[in-house]
Write a protein that holds these residues in place. Structure first.
Motif, PDB file in Angstrom:
ATOM      1  N   GLY A 334      22.468  50.376  38.619  1.00 46.08           N
ATOM      2  CA  GLY A 334      23.190  51.511  37.900  1.00 46.08           C
ATOM      3  C   GLY A 334      22.305  51.824  36.500  1.00 46.08           C
ATOM      4  O   GLY A 334      22.927  52.557  35.718  1.00 46.08           O
ATOM      5  N   TYR A 335      21.022  51.176  36.380  1.00 44.65           N
ATOM      6  CA  TYR A 335      20.223  51.577  35.132  1.00 44.65           C
ATOM      7  C   TYR A 335      19.539  52.665  35.243  1.00 44.65           C
ATOM      8  O   TYR A 335      18.916  53.051  36.175  1.00 44.65           O
ATOM      9  N   LYS A 349      22.661  52.726  31.146  1.00 44.46           N
ATOM     10  CA  LYS A 349      23.066  53.063  32.535  1.00 44.46           C
ATOM     11  C   LYS A 349      23.160  54.607  32.772  1.00 44.46           C
ATOM     12  O   LYS A 349      23.188  55.374  31.668  1.00 44.46           O
ATOM     13  N   THR A 350      23.273  54.889  34.121  1.00 41.71           N
ATOM     14  CA  THR A 350      23.412  56.297  34.562  1.00 41.71           C
ATOM     15  C   THR A 350      24.630  57.078  33.815  1.00 41.71           C
ATOM     16  O   THR A 350      24.476  58.203  33.703  1.00 41.71           O
ATOM     17  N   ASP A 351      25.652  56.198  33.496  1.00 38.11           N
ATOM     18  CA  ASP A 351      26.981  56.729  33.053  1.00 38.11           C
ATOM     19  C   ASP A 351      26.910  56.822  31.584  1.00 38.11           C
ATOM     20  O   ASP A 351      27.867  56.928  30.912  1.00 38.11           O
ATOM     21  N   ARG A 352      25.638  56.782  31.126  1.00 39.70           N
ATOM     22  CA  ARG A 352      25.350  56.781  29.639  1.00 39.70           C
ATOM     23  C   ARG A 352      25.944  55.683  28.755  1.00 39.70           C
ATOM     24  O   ARG A 352      25.910  55.642  27.698  1.00 39.70           O
ATOM     25  N   THR A 353      26.400  54.703  29.373  1.00 38.38           N
ATOM     26  CA  THR A 353      26.892  53.564  28.548  1.00 38.38           C
ATOM     27  C   THR A 353      25.793  52.571  28.243  1.00 38.38           C
ATOM     28  O   THR A 353      24.673  52.621  29.013  1.00 38.38           O
ATOM     29  N   TRP A 355      24.015  48.820  27.089  1.00 38.29           N
ATOM     30  CA  TRP A 355      24.310  47.507  27.240  1.00 38.29           C
ATOM     31  C   TRP A 355      23.128  46.636  26.629  1.00 38.29           C
ATOM     32  O   TRP A 355      22.198  47.047  26.621  1.00 38.29           O
ATOM     33  N   THR A 384      30.951  60.695  19.593  1.00 44.18           N
ATOM     34  CA  THR A 384      30.057  61.419  20.560  1.00 44.18           C
ATOM     35  C   THR A 384      28.882  62.332  19.976  1.00 44.18           C
ATOM     36  O   THR A 384      29.221  62.708  18.757  1.00 44.18           O
ATOM     37  N   THR A 386      27.118  60.787  23.464  1.00 40.98           N
ATOM     38  CA  THR A 386      26.448  59.464  23.787  1.00 40.98           C
ATOM     39  C   THR A 386      25.013  59.823  24.327  1.00 40.98           C
ATOM     40  O   THR A 386      24.524  60.849  24.129  1.00 40.98           O
TER      41      THR A 386
END
Length: 396
Positions: A334-335, A349-353, A355, A384, A386
């Motif tokens: 998911g990166y 990640k694709t959800d904008r988080t 890591w 926000t 992100t």
């Protein structure tokens, strides 16, 4: 930098980030890991920094000396690069700003701060580098590279091994951007060598070559101050004390230092690896789309899986242990983007988080503490917007 492994004590590094983008698209970096600092760009063009600020490499002023949480540096930025103790940042208007250590003139401000007593002043806030405009930057240990919209490549800072590509090598500071050549579209600054990609896909290298990191078929301790062609068909670059390059078919190639398996070839040794060798595919039929190099290697596959190998004493591979790896090993899925600092790693990640994992002695992971992390940990954000992955903007 001190290390329990002396051979790695001089290692940068770096700082090469790649984003997953559609074929033929070029993107701007939004993450960059340096020696012990991290820079990140948000969707609103605000620049954030965290980690070590002892030499001003966060650009936040003299206080704090370090910070373990993301801190807003300013707005209106479009790209950045974190070196070992200095940082570079591009604004939306193309102006280039620098901050941090300047021992070899790597800030490009016309002066160098080295003294006979091996002490030098820090530059704690961003200062504009001349009046020219640029579209891409990369920061090495003590040298800097920048690309203009016309394809001209510029370099400044330390030139002890010819890493500026100016045809000469010396131990003098080069504190003003100097023209390397034209026709370039991408660049990567390593510990003491440089890589640059031309529009025709040809890869060029210059600087230190003691472990064959220039990819020219031989290794020596002589400076290589003039760009020499490595090969053709490349699309993306990353440089630490070793070199990585992607080809258009998704194949990944590596050369240079391999003492901890950072080339991903299944072996670890102190022998020179002066010729590009193909790294095994992440999975059958799935190529790589992005690479990053520090004391270790990271690669993003076309299916969003992240793979890591090389030096892992501080958990910078994100595999839950401190065991070095000599072949690509899966970290997670998911990166959308990756970045490697000297001994820490970042993944978007694709959800904008965001890591982070690895060495954290100066808070460079942005987790609010200084504990090393052996697996990816989420970086908390209090506001926000992100990050937005895959934003298409000019050149990488």
């Amino acid at each position: 930098m001190k290390s329990r492994h002396p051979a790695l004590a001089a290692m940068l590094l770096c700082m090469a980030l790649s984003l997953h983008a559609a074929a033929g698209a070029t993107t701007m970096p939004i993450l960059s890991g340096g020696g012990k600092q991290t820079l990140a760009l948000k969707a609103d063009a605000s620049l954030w920094a965290w980690g070590d600020n002892g030499k001003g490499q966060l650009g936040l002023g003299e206080d704090p000396a370090q910070t373990s949480t993301p801190t807003r540096l300013g707005s209106g930025y479009r790209a950045m690069a974190a070196g070992y103790i200095h940082s570079l940042a591009l604004k939306a208007d193309g102006s280039l700003w620098s901050f941090g250590g300047n021992v070899a003139g790597q800030l490009g401000l016309g002066t160098a701060d080295y003294t006979a007593h091996h002490t030098y002043s820090a530059h704690f806030t961003p200062t504009q580098v001349g009046s020219d405009t640029y579209v891409a930057v990369s920061a090495g240990q003590q040298h800097s590279l920048a690309l203009k919209a016309d394809g001209s490549l510029w370099a400044w800072g330390d030139n002890s091994y010819g890493q500026l590509g100016l045809g000469t090598a010396d131990h003098q500071a080069h504190p003003v951007p100097a023209l390397v050549g034209t026709g370039y579209v991408a660049l990567a600054a390593g510990y003491a060598h440089s890589l640059a990609l031309k529009a025709d896909g040809s890869l060029w290298a210059f600087g230190l070559n003691n472990f064959g990191q220039l990819g020219l078929g031989s290794a020596d301790r002589q400076p290589h101050p003039t760009p020499a062609q490595v090969g053709t068909g490349y699309t993306a670059l990353a440089a630490g004390s070793h070199s990585l390059a992607l080809k258009a078919d998704g194949s990944l190639w590596a050369w240079g230092l391999n003492n901890k398996g950072q080339l991903g070839l299944g072996t670890a040794d102190f022998d020179a690896h002066p010729t590009p060798a193909q790294v095994p595919q992440a999975a059958q039929g799935i190529g790589y789309v992005a690479v990053a190099a520090g004391s270790h290697s990271l690669a993003l596959a076309a299916d969003g899986s992240l793979w890591a190998w090389g030096y892992n004493y501080y958990g910078q591979l994100g595999l839950g242990d401190a065991v070095h790896r000599s072949t690509p090993t899966p970290v997670g899925s998911g990166y959308a983007a990756v970045a490697a600092g000297n001994m820490h790693s970042l993944g978007l990640k694709t959800d904008r988080t965001l890591w982070a994992w690895g060495k954290n002695t100066k808070g460079q992971l942005g987790l609010g503490n200084t504990d090393d992390q052996y697996q990816p940990q989420p970086v908390s954000w209090s506001d926000t917007p992100t990050f937005v992955p895959g934003t298409t903007l000019l050149l990488q």
